[in-house]
Design a protein around this motif. Structure first.
Motif, PDB file in Angstrom:
ATOM      1  N   THR A  55      64.779  16.520 -27.128  1.00  0.00           N
ATOM      2  CA  THR A  55      63.693  16.077 -28.006  1.00  0.00           C
ATOM      3  C   THR A  55      62.352  16.341 -27.319  1.00  0.00           C
ATOM      4  N   PRO A  56      61.928  17.605 -27.288  1.00  0.00           N
ATOM      5  CA  PRO A  56      60.665  17.963 -26.625  1.00  0.00           C
ATOM      6  C   PRO A  56      59.460  17.458 -27.402  1.00  0.00           C
ATOM      7  N   ASN A  57      58.293  17.774 -26.901  1.00  0.00           N
ATOM      8  CA  ASN A  57      57.048  17.209 -27.410  1.00  0.00           C
ATOM      9  C   ASN A  57      56.842  17.427 -28.906  1.00  0.00           C
ATOM     10  N   ALA A  58      57.271  18.543 -29.443  1.00  0.00           N
ATOM     11  CA  ALA A  58      57.020  18.863 -30.849  1.00  0.00           C
ATOM     12  C   ALA A  58      57.944  18.102 -31.800  1.00  0.00           C
ATOM     13  N   SER A  59      58.971  17.465 -31.271  1.00  0.00           N
ATOM     14  CA  SER A  59      59.945  16.784 -32.118  1.00  0.00           C
ATOM     15  C   SER A  59      59.587  15.306 -32.268  1.00  0.00           C
ATOM     16  N   GLN A  60      60.450  14.571 -32.957  1.00  0.00           N
ATOM     17  CA  GLN A  60      60.254  13.136 -33.093  1.00  0.00           C
ATOM     18  C   GLN A  60      60.643  12.444 -31.784  1.00  0.00           C
ATOM     19  N   PRO A  61      59.973  11.366 -31.417  1.00  0.00           N
ATOM     20  CA  PRO A  61      60.339  10.648 -30.198  1.00  0.00           C
ATOM     21  C   PRO A  61      61.698   9.989 -30.334  1.00  0.00           C
ATOM     22  N   ALA A  62      62.454   9.984 -29.246  1.00  0.00           N
ATOM     23  CA  ALA A  62      63.788   9.377 -29.250  1.00  0.00           C
ATOM     24  C   ALA A  62      64.090   8.837 -27.862  1.00  0.00           C
ATOM     25  N   GLY A  63      64.902   7.790 -27.822  1.00  0.00           N
ATOM     26  CA  GLY A  63      65.278   7.185 -26.555  1.00  0.00           C
ATOM     27  C   GLY A  63      66.775   7.063 -26.424  1.00  0.00           C
ATOM     28  N   ILE A  64      67.263   7.155 -25.190  1.00  0.00           N
ATOM     29  CA  ILE A  64      68.704   7.075 -24.952  1.00  0.00           C
ATOM     30  C   ILE A  64      68.983   6.017 -23.893  1.00  0.00           C
ATOM     31  N   CYS A  65      70.195   5.468 -23.933  1.00  0.00           N
ATOM     32  CA  CYS A  65      70.575   4.419 -22.991  1.00  0.00           C
ATOM     33  C   CYS A  65      71.016   5.039 -21.655  1.00  0.00           C
ATOM     34  N   LEU A  66      71.298   4.184 -20.692  1.00  0.00           N
ATOM     35  CA  LEU A  66      71.687   4.637 -19.359  1.00  0.00           C
ATOM     36  C   LEU A  66      72.969   5.450 -19.391  1.00  0.00           C
ATOM     37  N   ALA A  67      73.977   4.984 -20.132  1.00  0.00           N
ATOM     38  CA  ALA A  67      75.262   5.686 -20.178  1.00  0.00           C
ATOM     39  C   ALA A  67      75.108   7.078 -20.770  1.00  0.00           C
ATOM     40  N   GLY A  94      69.885  11.598 -36.031  1.00  0.00           N
ATOM     41  CA  GLY A  94      69.219  12.668 -36.760  1.00  0.00           C
ATOM     42  C   GLY A  94      68.097  13.350 -35.999  1.00  0.00           C
ATOM     43  N   LYS A  95      67.576  12.708 -34.975  1.00  0.00           N
ATOM     44  CA  LYS A  95      66.479  13.288 -34.207  1.00  0.00           C
ATOM     45  C   LYS A  95      66.957  14.378 -33.240  1.00  0.00           C
ATOM     46  N   PHE A  96      68.270  14.492 -33.057  1.00  0.00           N
ATOM     47  CA  PHE A  96      68.824  15.427 -32.077  1.00  0.00           C
ATOM     48  C   PHE A  96      69.427  16.672 -32.706  1.00  0.00           C
ATOM     49  N   GLY A  97      69.237  16.842 -34.005  1.00  0.00           N
ATOM     50  CA  GLY A  97      69.774  18.044 -34.659  1.00  0.00           C
ATOM     51  C   GLY A  97      71.291  18.099 -34.594  1.00  0.00           C
ATOM     52  N   ASP A  98      71.839  19.208 -34.093  1.00  0.00           N
ATOM     53  CA  ASP A  98      73.291  19.388 -34.024  1.00  0.00           C
ATOM     54  C   ASP A  98      73.913  18.734 -32.784  1.00  0.00           C
TER      55      ASP A  98
END
Length: 390
Positions: A55-67, A94-98
């Motif tokens: 999710t680079p700068n041009a995409s929507q912001p997204a966050g992931i957990c430690l695992a 949905g923010k990660f595409g495929d």
């Protein structure tokens, strides 16, 4: 966070003492490193990361957990965001595409209640700069606001920096303006405690559950910063008559906030404010104030367990119960303990040597150099193991 020139990096710059090491470990220890946090919903507080690869700068912001950072995004360009409150893992939605999450493949398209800011693209502070910032030559500490959870350079806080547990930036203070009243009252109150009848004041404050350190007052940032200049400032003194006359009085008032406002104590409403560890316990929780917290989107301030300090304490006690490294070695036999200690010492020596070499040659410590170092250590361990069996 602390800004450091990569070329001058040493092992001691990472963990200057055992307390700092424990602090860093607890940030991760409070979160599950094996299981995606998504099924738990909007987790009260957890370590959160962002993947610049997916999710680079041009995409929507997204966050992931430690695992998911460990298992789904291993080898990716990861931003460590420290902790976030009420956050649900986005990995594979949905923010990660495929891209699919390896731990929980089926997820909602988005987590509508998640809050995002420029941190998720690796930018911080009011200056909107990355960390570490290769173009910034100032070795400046960064501090996280407990409300917006953005990170700020101390020189951009527009106030004097104080040794306190929590900080609220100026923008967040203005979004919840009633906090200025608490900041002004308790700054003046504790200043009198330092300069007046200390024993009498401490007894009053303890009885009313208001015995705390002095939060810093917000001041105009100095036009010029002198190296080595004192960073602590103190508010104007009040006479003891201006203090709370009776602990019973504060207990019987309908609203602490309105009571504090009648004392007519004020400070300049400028800059960030630093607070002691128990300041949340001082906030009024009458019906009117509760509505104000909700309207200002700071209702979590009424929850003392929301703080990062409380999260870190849970990380230390659950599941470890004591220092993680001590727990790890306690499960080993004597031979394993010695091997573990030997390996740690060898790795520390090798890393220090690598950093010293890069510093001497004025080179940046690259990811490839670190991987190569670990491969060499692994090869040495394998040679020792094979020799032992011969």
């Amino acid at each position: 966070m602390a800004g450091t020139d990569t070329a001058d990096l040493h092992l001691d710059d990472f963990f200057e003492n055992e307390e700092e090491l424990e602090h860093a470990l607890c940030v991760l220890a409070g979160s599950d490193s094996e299981n995606c946090s998504y099924p738990r919903g909007y987790v009260k507080r957890q370590a959160v990361f962002a993947c610049n690869t997916c999710t680079p700068n041009a995409s929507q912001p997204a966050g992931i957990c430690l695992a998911c950072a460990n298992k789904c995004h291993d080898g990716h360009d990861i931003f460590e965001l420290y902790t976030k409150r009420n956050f649900r893992c986005d990995c594979g939605n949905g923010k990660f595409g495929d891209f699919q999450c390896q731990l929980i493949p089926i997820k909602d398209e988005e987590n509508a209640k998640n809050l995002y800011n420029h941190n998720f693209f690796g930018r911080y502070c009011s200056c909107d700069r990355p960390f570490p910032d290769q173009d910034d030559k100032v070795n400046d500490e960064m501090i996280q606001c407990v409300i917006c959870e953005d990170w700020f350079h101390t020189r951009h806080l527009q106030c004097e920096v104080a040794e306190m547990d929590e900080m609220v930036c100026e923008d967040c203070m203005n979004k919840a303006p009633f906090l200025w009243t608490y900041a002004a009252h308790h700054s003046a109150e504790m200043q009198e405690g330092e300069n007046g009848n200390v024993e009498e004041n401490e007894e009053i404050l303890e009885s009313s559950e208001m015995r705390h350190e002095e939060p810093s007052t917000s001041l105009e940032q100095k036009e010029k910063e002198q190296e080595g200049a004192p960073t602590r400032s103190f508010p104007c003194k009040r006479s003891h008559d201006d203090m709370i006359d009776s602990p019973d009085e504060i207990k019987t008032v309908a609203c602490k906030l309105k009571y504090f406002q009648t004392l007519h104590v004020s400070t300049p409403r400028k800059g960030a404010v630093f607070w002691p560890s128990k300041w949340r316990a001082l906030l009024c929780t009458c019906t009117s104030c509760k509505r104000a917290y909700v309207a200002s989107h700071v209702h979590f301030l009424m929850d003392r367990s929301d703080s990062v300090l409380a999260y870190e304490r849970r990380g230390l006690n659950e599941p470890f119960g004591k220092h993680p490294l001590m727990t790890l070695t306690s499960s080993m036999n004597r031979v394993q303990q010695l091997e573990f200690i030997y390996g740690c010492n060898e790795m520390a020596t090798a890393i220090t040597a690598l950093f010293d070499k890069c510093a001497a040659e004025k080179k940046v410590v690259t990811t490839e150099a670190v991987y190569e170092l670990f491969e060499e250590l692994q090869a040495k361990k394998q040679r020792r193991t094979n020799t032992g069996y011969e």
